[in-house]
Design a protein around this motif. Structure first.
Motif: not given
Length: 612
Positions: A158-182
């Motif tokens: 879960x911690x890894x998924x959260x960190x991934x979400x934070x990083x991806x939101x800064x880089x590609x918000x659509x994939x962070x929002x719709x993607x399952x890993x984040x």
């Protein structure tokens, strides 16, 4: 969430309802799995998926079918293949990836939302549950049923998924929002909470009740505080997720004054009937339930593929002159184009090329090759086309309204032996004026523009063709917008002419009334309804004046494409010329029309190159 979608402005952050849903789902589903593990020491994965099939597929298959039929009857006929693809993605629980890809596709970002968009959260949930039962079972057996040891590896994921979400939101918000890993950490938060229920049930009432109210306050705060400017999900998702976790944690213990008294009021409870789910023919019969689920999924898949293969008929009129051939074979291409513009067809020609549903999907090489860089990028990409070894270099520079001319320039480069270098960026203006994007200064554009000009100067090109959309507001407006834009264009033009190159500024093309393809699909035999007037097709006439003034001060040539899109006598700008759609959407030229204009653009550009 319902109020937010209904347009209530005070609940601008209602989209956090999805995050609340994920936490609750993770908590409830994991609680059921843990009960089975605690009671039997094993987990029937087949039975789990059978229950999911009975719970979800009858309703989701019906919604997919009704939505697809509604799309066929009421939405744009030109987009049915796109909607059928979304229906297929929904049936296979992968529509979230399609939506993320669409939101990162620059030319598709202004499209109306998919009627199947509401399936994205269900897709994320089912992708999570595709692996979660097996993962939970493995951890349970490895930890020999000790919940604390089960929670440690799951908490790490879960911690890894959260960190991934934070990083991806800064880089590609659509994939962070719709993607399952984040999004996995949100479902995982509910699951971790379920592992702690035996301890949470022993919370004293004086502690449990405040937890629920604090949690509800967190969720409510996020709903009212967040808006479309909030980078989401990222770390902002912590507020609604932890708020939901607090409500669930406090609700595990009996607390007479907790938030459960409010949330349990009859108007706030949802009543859902499931006649198929609880029917006696499926009770305890896993194979039947799985068979029904497979049949429903297959049916929705077949329906989606059929809709894509057999789109609704778009009425057409008589064939029209082949635009590309007419202009290429004319002694005076511009004169022939004026004739065609003056007498456009009343209906879609039967020989429209490409066919209307394919106009939007046609992409030039700058998009296929990833050469048109996205919003976040600050590094220019040097994409070379035409005759790569040529000593004569032509550069295309600007935003997507420069990139729309690529088909014509590539054709010229190939036939005339030029080396064509394309350098374009999403919504990045030619003028050195910082604009607003997503309610913030678009500084990535400024950085990219400076680096691009430096690279262009290093190339020592013979000609630089520049263009950009007239849309976009300055981040720091002045009392003299004409002067601000003129200075901005002058700064860029001087930077480009420093290398000795000729610079040609293509003014922005006149815009259609709205999405030209959708309008043509709805009014296929009355295209005059979709035509715009030149005076209404310019978002900001100030920019045109500023370009001309700046060009006059810096020795830059100005090319006005308006006569190539609008009739000289009437000023009417048709949506179809000859057998070709003029626009692909609400502002960009179609690839076919830009390519057909090659003979019209050629004399001006070759004349500029001939000066050197």
């Amino acid at each position: 969430m319902v109020l937010s979608h209904a347009g209530v402005p005070q609940v601008s952050g209602g989209y956090i309802g999805v995050d609340v849903f994920f936490v609750i789902s993770g908590f409830l589903i994991t609680s059921l799995l843990l009960r089975e593990l605690a009671a039997t020491g094993r987990l029937s994965v087949r039975a789990f998926y059978a229950r999911r099939a009975l719970r979800l597929l009858p309703a989701s298959s019906l919604v997919i079918t009704v939505t697809l039929v509604g799309s066929w009857l009421f939405l744009s006929k030109a987009r049915l293949a796109e909607y059928a693809g979304d229906a297929l993605g929904s049936a296979l629980y992968v529509v979230n990836f399609r939506l993320a890809a669409t939101d990162t596709d620059y030319l598709a970002q202004d499209s109306p939302p998919s009627p199947f968009q509401h399936f994205w959260s269900l897709a994320v949930e089912e992708q999570f549950y595709l692996v979660w039962p097996l993962l939970l079972l493995l951890c349970w057996r490895a930890a020999r049923g000790r919940r604390i040891w089960v929670a440690i590896p799951l908490g790490a994921l879960c911690l890894g998924s959260f960190v991934f979400s934070v990083l991806l939101t800064n880089h590609s918000a659509p994939w962070a929002y719709f993607g399952s890993p984040g999004r996995g950490w949100e479902l995982g938060t509910g699951a971790l909470l379920a592992l702690a229920t035996t301890r949470l049930e022993r919370l004293p009432a004086f502690l449990a009740a405040p937890l629920t109210w604090i949690g509800l306050a967190c969720v409510t705060l996020a709903a009212f505080w967040y808006d479309d400017r909030t980078p989401f999900p990222g770390h902002h998702a912590l507020l609604p997720v932890l708020g939901t976790a607090l409500v669930l944690a406090g609700g595990c213990a009996p607390a007479p004054h907790g938030v459960g008294r409010l949330l349990g009021l009859r108007p706030l409870v949802r009543l859902v009937e499931n006649p198929v789910r609880f029917h006696r023919i499926f009770r305890g019969r896993t194979r039947r339930a799985l068979g029904l689920g497979a049949a429903l999924s297959a049916g929705a898949t077949v329906l989606s593929l059929t809709a894509a293969a057999v789109p609704p008929t778009i009425e057409v009129g008589a064939p029209a002159p082949e635009l590309t051939e007419e202009l290429a074979g004319a002694p005076d291409p511009q004169a022939r184009l004026k004739e065609l513009l003056q007498s456009p067809a009343a209906g879609l020609p039967s020989n429209l090329s490409p066919a209307l549903p394919k106009v939007k999907s046609s992409r030039s090489a700058v998009y296929r090759d990833g050469c048109h860089v996205d919003y976040e990028s600050t590094r220019p990409r040097l994409c070379v086309y035409g005759k790569r070894a040529s000593s004569r270099t032509v550069v295309l520079f600007g935003d997507s309204h420069a990139a729309q001319w690529f088909p014509a320039l590539e054709r010229l480069a190939t036939t005339r032996g030029w080396r064509l270098v394309s350098m374009t960026k999403a919504s990045c203006k030619v003028a050195a004026v910082t604009i607003i994007r997503d309610h913030q200064p678009y500084t990535a554009c400024d950085d990219w523009r400076s680096q691009a000009i430096a690279k262009i100067n290093a190339l020592r090109p013979a000609l630089v063709v520049v263009s950009s959309s007239d849309a976009g507001d300055p981040a720091h407006p002045t009392g003299d917008p004409l002067g601000q834009w003129t200075t901005g264009f002058e700064t860029t033009f001087r930077g480009l002419t420093a290398s000795g190159a000729h610079v040609a500024a293509l003014l922005d093309t006149p815009w259609p009334k709205g999405d030209a393809v959708d309008c043509a699909a709805e009014n296929s035999l009355q295209l005059q309804t979709c035509a715009n007037h030149l005076s209404d097709g310019k978002p900001d006439t100030t920019r045109h004046t500023a370009v001309r003034r700046a060009a006059g001060a810096t020795g830059v040539s100005v090319i006005d494409p308006a006569p190539w899109l609008c009739a000289a006598r009437t000023g009417i700008c048709p949506v179809v010329v000859g057998n070709t759609m003029v626009h692909r959407d609400d502002s960009h030229l179609s690839e076919a029309y830009a390519k057909a204009l090659t003979p019209v653009l050629a004399p001006t550009l070759t004349g500029l190159l001939g000066r050197g």
